[in-house]
Design an enzyme around this catalytic site. Structure first.
Site, short mmCIF file in Angstrom:
data_model
loop_
_atom_site.label_atom_id
_atom_site.label_comp_id
_atom_site.label_asym_id
_atom_site.label_seq_id
_atom_site.Cartn_x
_atom_site.Cartn_y
_atom_site.Cartn_z
N GLU A 172 0.84 -1.19 0.00
CA GLU A 172 0.00 0.00 0.00
C GLU A 172 0.89 1.25 0.00
OE1 GLU A 172 -1.27 -0.04 4.06
OE2 GLU A 172 -2.15 1.94 3.91
N ASP A 232 -0.01 -1.52 6.33
CA ASP A 232 0.30 -1.01 7.67
C ASP A 232 -0.46 -1.81 8.72
OD1 ASP A 232 1.97 0.89 6.70
OD2 ASP A 232 0.46 2.48 6.66
N ASP A 285 -2.38 -0.97 10.95
CA ASP A 285 -3.40 -0.12 11.58
C ASP A 285 -4.75 -0.37 10.92
OD1 ASP A 285 -3.19 1.05 9.14
OD2 ASP A 285 -2.38 2.95 9.83
N ASP A 308 -6.52 1.37 8.76
CA ASP A 308 -6.54 1.56 7.31
C ASP A 308 -5.90 0.37 6.60
OD1 ASP A 308 -7.87 3.88 7.28
OD2 ASP A 308 -6.11 5.17 6.95
#
Ligand code: 0R9
Length: 658
Positions: free
Chosen positions: A451, A524, A526, A528
């Site tokens: 990403e 990541d 997290d 998102d």
């Protein structure tokens, strides 16, 4: 049942031993029987799919199937499964009870024979639709051979008969009556403990696997009551489950569509049999774009489809077009609706029971019997036609749905032709953003889907370019759960992935053409990142399902923390790991919490996340299509409440940190 064995030569030898047994003394036959079971213990992989968790559960399914056979024959109403705190499994049916007499050939009780002679089940009866064909159906004797101990109790005529086997199938004593019981009590009880020296990975059963499969078996065998008790559950409400569906597949489709919005209220249902083949089909359209079609033969999920699914599709196309024409939804000049148009947003379950199923395909889960095509097409087609005639309002909603699909398809095709763009599936050249690897040997090649450009840049610099390719994606990818196929194929990120993978897409997906044997999602750690991961998995699941089913998809685990003390640098990938590091390394630590992959320099990214020596890759394993489908419809759908509940109930699965 013998199809289960992969090595047919061995099977022939075992068969011969069996046939000659009568002419030997009992001692000889004892030895031969035990030789047979010993062969199973020596090479369990030849008799059950594996000795992993999957194989462990097959033991249960074999015994449960035998109980279901008795229920399907009309003698039992209930099959119950109990798992106790030691992972001892007990399966009980309330059928006639296995025959308690002697077997002439072996000179032993029929029950001892069934449980100690390989494949005896097939020879001594068993239902016409006994599960067979290489998935399970391994025979009770194989379960016995792979158990530390097994006990069989039979109740009939006011008596309880009992026999116990130990150490992989050795009877401790012959079958005998051990107690009186109620005159009306009848049935069979089988208890066993899987042998931990065989199932070295685990002998702990999965609550979810057992519960979900028992529920599925109840949907597939209407009117049969399946009970499940898991004594290991601390939460009382999770301990006991009863599955009984008088509506069969009708209720199954209702269940599958529970988190979706149906286009029409009633479920289309058909049932019938021809030439010994039983057919049951149920379907209903929802407002989504993807078809969800589940097919079964003899209660086994035929993940690759086959002739029963073809018959269904043929009938769907034929009947819907006929009705649309006859009722002026399609005018003479209009093109026919395609099968894809008719399938858009359909949830369907097709179940056939066949006395002699033939399986094909890469994973032997494709039904091959050609005669099934016509039988399903006729039985389902007749009922579908009748449904449309009797329910004109619902028919209208269905035809309108298929017509919209058709219009979208035609419009997209025109737009494509106007720009002279090639079909995305025919694009030959690799996407510009891809930093390919130099090796062409797919078995060692990996592609990282990353990403964002900055992480993509680090990954490109940090990788081993001999076998690691990097495909950076920009921003969020399209949610294919809410988009038509044509829109998906116009999406640049999706096109990049399809071309880079090189294995085709949808029905044409062919994993033998895959250019990388590891497809690694690197996002990541997290929220998102998790979202992008789900969007990617949804795309793979809907468009490239075999790459998930066959285990080519992985999730990279970047570290959460970098911990430094003096010259020592360590990384923590989870919070508990961080706690341990704190305890181990003492105080005065420099702790860095990574917020994203972009924060790591190329060397760090390589060291922590991409270097096979240190990295942790999680293999995505969605072999239960039904659960996966629920997962995606819930995670990607509009409703918040089911999503919350699902995450709480299936925390393990929802995170995919399996
Ligand atoms: C708890 C799991 N249940 C079983 O394993 C089970 C097998 C079984 C059975 C019969 C009845 N109940 C059963 N439960 C049975 C079958 C037949 C006749 N009488 C009783 C028959 O098929 O003709 N059996 C399945 C195979 C056999 N019994 C046997 F006959 F081969 F022994």
């Amino acid at each position: 049942m013998s199809e289960m064995i992969k090595d047919t030569d061995d099977q022939a030898v075992i068969g011969e031993e069996l046939d000659t047994k009568v002419t030997h003394s009992y001692d000889d036959s004892d030895i031969q029987v035990l030789d047979g079971l010993e062969a199973v213990r020596k090479r369990p992989g030849m008799y059950i799919a594996s000795t992993s968790e999957k194989g462990l559960h097959h033991l249960v399914w074999e015994i449960v199937d035998n109980g279901i056979d008795e229920a399907m024959a009309g003698y039992a109403t209930t099959v119950s499964v109990n798992v106790d705190t030691d992972n001892v499994v007990t399966v009980i049916d309330d059928g006639r009870g296995m025959p308690t007499g002697m077997n002439e050939k072996t000179g032993k009780s029929t029950i001892e024979t069934i449980f100690t002679v390989l494949h005896a089940g097939g020879k001594f009866g068993g239902g016409a639709y006994k599960v067979s064909g290489g998935l399970h159906g391994v025979g009770a004797s194989v379960v016995n051979a792979l158990s530390e101990w097994m006990e069989v109790s039979v109740y009939h005529d006011g008596k309880e008969y009992f026999i116990r086997f130990e150490n992989g199938g050795h009877p401790t004593e012959p079958l005998k009556v051990i107690a009186e019981c109620d005159k009306d009590k009848h049935g069979t009880k089988v208890r066993f403990k899987a042998d931990p020296t065989i199932f070295t990975e685990t002998t702990v059963y999965s609550f979810e696997t057992l519960r979900d499969r028992l529920r599925q078996l109840a949907f597939l065998n209407k009117g049969i009551r399946l009970e499940f008790t898991d004594e290991r559950q601390e939460d009382e409400s999770k301990k006991h489950h009863v599955f009984l569906f008088e509506g069969g597949l009708r209720e199954y489709v209702q269940y599958l569509n529970k988190n979706r919005t149906a286009v029409h209220p009633d479920i289309i249902y058909s049932e019938g049999h021809e030439n010994g083949i039983q057919v049951e089909v149920a379907c209903q359209y929802n407002d989504g774009y993807n078809p969800n079609i589940y097919t079964f033969c003899n209660n086994i999920n035929t993940a690759e489809g086959g002739t029963h699914e073809e018959g269904f599709r043929l009938a769907l196309n034929r009947v819907i077009n006929k009705y649309a024409k006859e009722n002026n939804f399609l005018k003479g000049k209009d093109d026919n609706l395609t099968t894809d148009d008719c399938k858009e947003g359909i949830t369907a379950v097709i179940s056939v029971k066949h006395p002699d199923p033939q399986y094909e395909g890469q994973t032997k889960t494709k039904l091959g019997n050609t005669e099934v095509r016509k039988v399903v097409s006729t039985i389902f087609g007749t009922q579908l036609e009748r449904f449309l005639m009797e329910n004109p309002d619902q028919a209208k909603m269905i035809i309108e749905k298929a017509t919209l699909a058709s219009q979208a398809r035609i419009a997209a095709k025109k737009a494509r032709e106007a720009t002279r763009r090639k079909n995305p599936l025919e694009i030959g050249s690799l996407p510009g953003k891809l930093a390919d690897c130099s090796s062409k040997d797919a078995s060692i090649c990996e592609i990282y889907i990353v990403e964002g450009d900055s992480a993509g840049g680090s990954a490109k610099q940090g990788r081993d370019s001999h076998y690691q390719a990097i495909l950076p994606l920009r921003g969020k990818i399209l949610n294919v759960e809410k988009a038509r196929q044509t829109r998906a194929f116009e999406n640049a990120e999706i096109r990049s992935m399809i071309t880079a993978f090189g294995c085709g897409v949808l029905e044409e997906t062919d994993t033998s053409k895959l250019r990388y044997n590891k497809i690694v999602i690197m996002t990541d750690a997290d929220v998102d990142g998790a979202h992008i991961r789900i969007l990617l998995l949804t795309f793979f699941y809907r468009y490239l399902r075999p790459i998930i089913e066959q285990g080519y998809v992985y999730i990279a685990q970047p570290p959460l923390y970098k911990v430094q003390k003096g010259n020592t640098v360590r990384y923590a990938y989870t919070e508990p790991q961080m706690d341990r590091l704190r305890a181990e390394m003492g105080d005065r630590l420099a702790i860095q919490r990574y917020k994203g992959l972009g924060e790591m320099n190329p060397e760090q990214l390589w060291e922590t996340t991409m270097n096979p020596k240190n990295r942790t890759l999680i293999r995505v394993n969605l072999n239960d299509a039904e659960l996966a489908d629920q997962y995606f419809s819930i995670m990607m759908g509009e409703e918040v409440e089911p999503r919350k509940n699902f995450i709480v109930e299936n925390a393990k699965f929802a995170e995919l940190d399996i």
